[in-house]
Design a protein around this motif. Structure first.
Motif, mmCIF file in Angstrom:
data_model
loop_
_atom_site.group_PDB
_atom_site.id
_atom_site.type_symbol
_atom_site.label_atom_id
_atom_site.label_comp_id
_atom_site.label_asym_id
_atom_site.label_seq_id
_atom_site.Cartn_x
_atom_site.Cartn_y
_atom_site.Cartn_z
ATOM 1 N N LEU A 108 -0.250 -3.058 4.113
ATOM 2 C CA LEU A 108 -1.653 -3.018 4.540
ATOM 3 C C LEU A 108 -1.944 -3.974 5.696
ATOM 4 N N PHE A 109 -0.922 -4.592 6.257
ATOM 5 C CA PHE A 109 -1.157 -5.583 7.310
ATOM 6 C C PHE A 109 -2.043 -5.057 8.436
ATOM 7 N N PRO A 110 -1.830 -3.837 8.975
ATOM 8 C CA PRO A 110 -2.713 -3.371 10.056
ATOM 9 C C PRO A 110 -4.183 -3.339 9.636
ATOM 10 N N TYR A 111 -4.425 -2.972 8.394
ATOM 11 C CA TYR A 111 -5.787 -2.934 7.849
ATOM 12 C C TYR A 111 -6.335 -4.345 7.690
ATOM 13 N N ILE A 112 -5.551 -5.223 7.067
ATOM 14 C CA ILE A 112 -5.993 -6.591 6.794
ATOM 15 C C ILE A 112 -6.228 -7.358 8.090
ATOM 16 N N GLY A 117 -13.720 9.693 2.769
ATOM 17 C CA GLY A 117 -14.000 9.700 4.194
ATOM 18 C C GLY A 117 -13.261 8.612 4.954
ATOM 19 N N SER A 118 -12.507 7.786 4.242
ATOM 20 C CA SER A 118 -11.854 6.637 4.864
ATOM 21 C C SER A 118 -10.548 7.011 5.557
ATOM 22 N N ILE A 119 -10.178 6.154 6.492
ATOM 23 C CA ILE A 119 -8.857 6.163 7.123
ATOM 24 C C ILE A 119 -8.257 4.780 6.888
ATOM 25 N N VAL A 120 -7.097 4.722 6.254
ATOM 26 C CA VAL A 120 -6.465 3.445 5.945
ATOM 27 C C VAL A 120 -5.106 3.398 6.626
ATOM 28 N N PRO A 121 -4.941 2.550 7.656
ATOM 29 C CA PRO A 121 -3.643 2.442 8.333
ATOM 30 C C PRO A 121 -2.696 1.525 7.564
ATOM 31 N N MET A 122 -1.450 1.923 7.479
ATOM 32 C CA MET A 122 -0.426 1.122 6.818
ATOM 33 C C MET A 122 0.857 1.187 7.651
ATOM 34 N N ARG A 123 1.817 0.336 7.302
ATOM 35 C CA ARG A 123 3.109 0.379 7.980
ATOM 36 C C ARG A 123 4.222 0.081 6.989
ATOM 37 N N THR A 124 5.450 0.295 7.386
ATOM 38 C CA THR A 124 6.591 0.063 6.506
ATOM 39 C C THR A 124 6.789 -1.435 6.313
ATOM 40 N N PRO A 125 6.825 -1.909 5.071
ATOM 41 C CA PRO A 125 6.940 -3.357 4.853
ATOM 42 C C PRO A 125 8.380 -3.848 4.996
ATOM 43 N N ALA A 171 8.393 -6.974 10.680
ATOM 44 C CA ALA A 171 7.916 -5.599 10.605
ATOM 45 C C ALA A 171 7.383 -5.172 11.964
ATOM 46 N N THR A 172 7.205 -3.880 12.135
ATOM 47 C CA THR A 172 6.718 -3.359 13.402
ATOM 48 C C THR A 172 5.573 -2.385 13.175
ATOM 49 N N SER A 173 4.671 -2.350 14.137
ATOM 50 C CA SER A 173 3.583 -1.378 14.100
ATOM 51 C C SER A 173 3.829 -0.248 15.091
ATOM 52 N N GLU A 174 5.074 -0.104 15.546
ATOM 53 C CA GLU A 174 5.402 1.001 16.443
ATOM 54 C C GLU A 174 5.360 2.336 15.706
ATOM 55 N N ARG A 175 5.375 2.274 14.392
ATOM 56 C CA ARG A 175 5.180 3.469 13.572
ATOM 57 C C ARG A 175 4.171 3.124 12.484
ATOM 58 N N LEU A 176 3.063 3.839 12.452
ATOM 59 C CA LEU A 176 2.020 3.609 11.463
ATOM 60 C C LEU A 176 1.848 4.848 10.596
ATOM 61 N N GLU A 188 -0.023 -8.915 25.681
ATOM 62 C CA GLU A 188 1.374 -8.991 26.104
ATOM 63 C C GLU A 188 2.297 -8.528 24.978
ATOM 64 N N GLY A 189 3.191 -7.627 25.315
ATOM 65 C CA GLY A 189 4.169 -7.140 24.357
ATOM 66 C C GLY A 189 3.733 -5.930 23.567
ATOM 67 N N MET A 190 2.528 -5.411 23.825
ATOM 68 C CA MET A 190 2.066 -4.269 23.042
ATOM 69 C C MET A 190 2.887 -3.025 23.380
ATOM 70 N N THR A 191 3.030 -2.156 22.401
ATOM 71 C CA THR A 191 3.766 -0.928 22.603
ATOM 72 C C THR A 191 2.930 0.055 23.416
ATOM 73 N N THR A 192 3.591 0.817 24.275
ATOM 74 C CA THR A 192 2.884 1.790 25.103
ATOM 75 C C THR A 192 2.808 3.158 24.437
ATOM 76 N N GLN A 193 3.560 3.344 23.367
ATOM 77 C CA GLN A 193 3.457 4.567 22.585
ATOM 78 C C GLN A 193 3.931 4.286 21.170
ATOM 79 N N ARG A 194 3.469 5.073 20.232
ATOM 80 C CA ARG A 194 3.897 4.873 18.850
ATOM 81 C C ARG A 194 3.928 6.212 18.132
ATOM 82 N N ASP A 195 4.617 6.190 16.996
ATOM 83 C CA ASP A 195 4.679 7.349 16.114
ATOM 84 C C ASP A 195 3.693 7.155 14.976
#
Length: 719
Positions: free
Chosen positions: A501-505, A587-595, A602-607, A664-671
């Motif tokens: 839940l890091f992206p959400y938190i 109605g919610s959208i909850v973003p998560m990533r692989t822990p 961890a990376t947010s290149e795939r959410l 700085e360092g942000m990804t320009t594309q993600r899955d």
């Protein structure tokens, strides 16, 4: 008066009243045209048998034992117009559990009302009562205490308002001058602490790593300065050398942590005791770097003989700060990252230590991190050092007499839930408050068990900051591997869920700064449940697995089963020991990533976007930055708006907007992996790896290589 109700007006109002509070001892307080005015109780203009007193979370005005006509505390106000106001106070009555105390209110020596102080040792808001003020211009508000039990009454804050619907809600409004700073990204993972020497620290960290537990930080508590003598002192407190017998080379253990992306911390306090630390004690004394004169310390805390001179370091003095930093620098050079503060939470002390972690820490890019004691919650500058721990928690389900200032037990599981969930409590105002997962000390309790540990674990993982720690007297040290296999699995499941839940938190951490509203949001009525952000409803469980949960209006979805629940009512829910009741707003959208085991690896290149279609449009603005620098203060933040249309017979549309902002360092594309809950169809055009699980009614598909500057859009048919 023409009082305004808009948030913008209140932003302005709050900044004005903060200024007024600061100068309130110098002149009459001006009651300007806005909805409410806050008085800090210790800033009284006159008093009889009242005094300023430290109490739990800050400085309060304390009423001595006296009859109502022989005690008072008064405040000078300037009221522009007469009328009916409402008044409420944050107070504590130390008569628990006997009869309540009463505060009698006078304006210009005329009795105008009274307030009942509730039975609680914790500082808590009274009910608000009408207050008729017929005078204008300068008036004097005088408060007397009537307490038939003879116990002490503590008065912390006073609110005078013209808004008939006003209720306190903690730090709901930010000012333009004081905004909450963000802890580094890793701090939103899982932190551990202990009374361990160098060898034990290495063994414990390796055990946590080897057994697969998420671990983002580990600190050595007060025994770091005097481990060989079990922290009894006064030797080592504070000699700036530590205990070379027990920590022959701290860089060895801290290098192990660094190589595994784990941050290292130690405990400090703001004083120096003479016995055993004569040289450094004399150096600070001879240079005049103590705040006031040194004094004889007869307290036994880290002072076994209860008989040594002590000096409190004057952190208001730049020379004292510089000498303290110089003596602490070798620890940072060896790999120290963060610091836990004790004994005091004075702003000058927090500032000096925080800036040391910013500037001397080897792994930070400028974003410091400290955990300070709860002491002060109301000083707006607290938001510059926003992470606190709730005090020494009792290893028990509940502690009715909390806080007990006799033994410093500040509450058990129940009270720690209420500290963050009850807007009427002073502790609610702390942006990032953590408790010792599992409880710190027994304080006479015999309730330590796997079930208590599991329930506390579940609650702790739904706090912004999570810390597992206990007294050295606890044989299991609140380390998960010392509990049952079931407890270990519960710990791993929820620690990994928190990492997922890091992206959400982290988004809600940014929103705490931006809006002033905490990540944890209580409703003031259901004190053992709360919203974790607006999308999630969390209902921690105590002893009884059956719990009445209030579901606000709208539809809710069981996080584990996807069961739909209609809101606007209370429902009894049975919860297994392995699960905390957790619900998602329809109605919610909850973003998560692989822990992974560390936030930093961890990376947010795939959410993964969990979509819960509902009767309202879904919207989530994902906030991201580099997680370790202060560039976010300059606007280096990326925001991605993710939305869904209202559920209809033909389905929904998912929109991922182009990213706004850069860092700085942000990804320009993600899955993106998209999981649509409670769905009935598998048809999706323009996606990859589409699958449908009929048993769970979940549709899953992937949107790959979504570019930051273009975003993506896809229709999801309903049938």
């Amino acid at each position: 008066m023409n009082f305004k109700s808009s948030r913008k007006a209140l932003y302005w109002a709050f900044s004005v009243l903060l200024f007024l509070v600061a100068c309130q001892n110098e002149e009459t307080v001006q009651f300007v045209n806005f909805d409410y005015y806050i008085l800090e109780a210790e800033n009284f203009s006159d008093s009889l048998r009242w005094s300023s007193k430290d109490y739990y979370t800050g400085i309060s005005a304390m009423a001595g034992n006296a009859t109502p006509d022989s005690n008072f505390v008064s405040y000078d106000l300037n009221i522009p117009s007469a009328g009916e106001y409402r008044i409420g106070v944050m107070a504590a009555n130390r008569s628990y559990p006997v009869e309540n105390g009463k505060l009698l209110l006078n304006v210009n020596d005329r009795r105008v009302g009274e307030l009942q102080v509730k039975n609680s040792r914790a500082l808590i808001w009274t009910d608000f009562v009408p207050l008729q003020i017929t005078d204008t211009g300068k008036v004097t508000l005088k408060i007397s205490a009537e307490n038939q039990s003879g116990a002490k009454v503590y008065l912390d804050q006073i609110v005078l308002t013209n808004d008939p619907d006003f209720q306190p809600k903690g730090y709901e409004f930010e000012t333009d001058t004081v905004k909450t700073v963000l802890p580094p990204a890793w701090a939103f993972g899982v932190l551990y602490g202990g009374y361990t020497n160098q060898e034990e620290t290495i063994d414990r960290v390796n055990r946590l790593l080897g057994d697969g537990y998420p671990i983002d930080g580990y600190w050595i508590d007060s025994w770091f300065w005097n481990y060989y003598n079990q922290g009894k002192g006064p030797e080592g407190y504070l000699d700036f050398e530590g205990d070379p017998q027990s920590y022959p080379d701290p860089s060895v253990m801290w290098d192990l942590m660094s190589r595994n992306n784990i941050k290292s911390g130690i405990w400090v306090w703001d004083a120096i005791q003479e016995v055993g630390n004569e040289e450094v004690y004399a150096e600070f004394r001879d240079k005049g770097l103590y705040a006031g004169e040194p004094f004889l310390n007869t307290n036994g805390w880290h002072n076994k003989a209860k008989n040594t001179m002590m000096g409190d370091i004057d952190f208001e003095n730049p020379e004292a700060v510089e000498l303290w930093r110089t003596k602490m620098k070798p620890f940072f050079d060896q790999g120290l990252d963060f610091v836990k503060l004790d004994k005091s939470s004075k702003v000058s002390y927090m500032k000096a230590v925080f800036e040391a972690t910013q500037e001397l820490g080897l792994e930070t890019k400028g974003r410091g991190f400290i955990m300070s004691h709860l002491h002060t919650t109301h000083d707006p500058l607290m938001k510059l050092y926003p992470t606190k721990w709730s005090g020494d928690a009792k290893i028990a389900w509940e502690q009715p007499d909390a806080p007990n200032m006799g033994n410093y037990s500040m509450g058990a599981l129940k009270e720690n839930i209420m500290m963050v969930a009850d807007p009427n409590r002073s502790t609610y105002e702390v942006p990032f408050l953590t408790s010792d997962l599992g409880g710190y000390d027994y304080f006479g309790s015999t309730e330590q068990s796997d079930s208590l540990y599991m329930r506390w674990t579940q609650f702790a993982m739904f706090n912004p900051i999570t810390t597992a720690f206990s007294t050295a007297d606890s044989p299991n040290s609140n380390m998960p591997f010392n509990f049952s296999e079931q407890s270990q699995q519960v710990f791993k499941y929820y620690a990994r869920l928190k990492h997922s839940l890091f992206p959400y938190i982290y988004t809600y951490a940014h929103l705490t700064r931006e809006t002033g509203e905490k990540m944890i949001r209580g409703d003031g009525k259901n004190l053992l449940q709360y919203h974790f952000g607006k999308e999630l409803l969390v209902a921690p469980v105590l002893k009884n697995a059956k719990k009445g949960i209030y579901f606000p209006a709208g539809n809710w979805v069981d996080f584990y089963t996807d069961e739909l629940i209609s809101g606007g009512k209370t429902i009894d829910v049975n919860s297994s020991i392995e699960r905390i009741p957790l619900y998602v707003r329809s109605g919610s959208i909850v973003p998560m990533r692989t822990p992974t085991q560390q936030i930093e690896t961890a990376t947010s290149e795939r959410l993964t976007l969990h979509i819960y279609p509902g009767e309202k449009q879904g919207n989530f603005v994902l906030y991201e930055d580099d997680g370790s620098s202060n560039e976010y203060l300059k606007g280096a933040v990326a925001k991605t708006t993710i939305s869904t249309s209202v559920l209809s017979s033909i389905g929904i549309t998912l929109e991922i907007a182009p990213v706004q902002g850069r860092y700085e360092g942000m990804t320009t594309q993600r899955d993106y992996e998209v999981v649509v809950h409670n769905w009935k169809d598998v048809r999706v055009s323009g996606a990859e790896n589409v699958s449908f699980d009929a048993a769970s009614a979940r549709l899953t598909f992937q949107l790959n290589n979504v570019k930051a500057d273009t975003g993506a859009s896809i229709a999801i048919p309903a049938n």
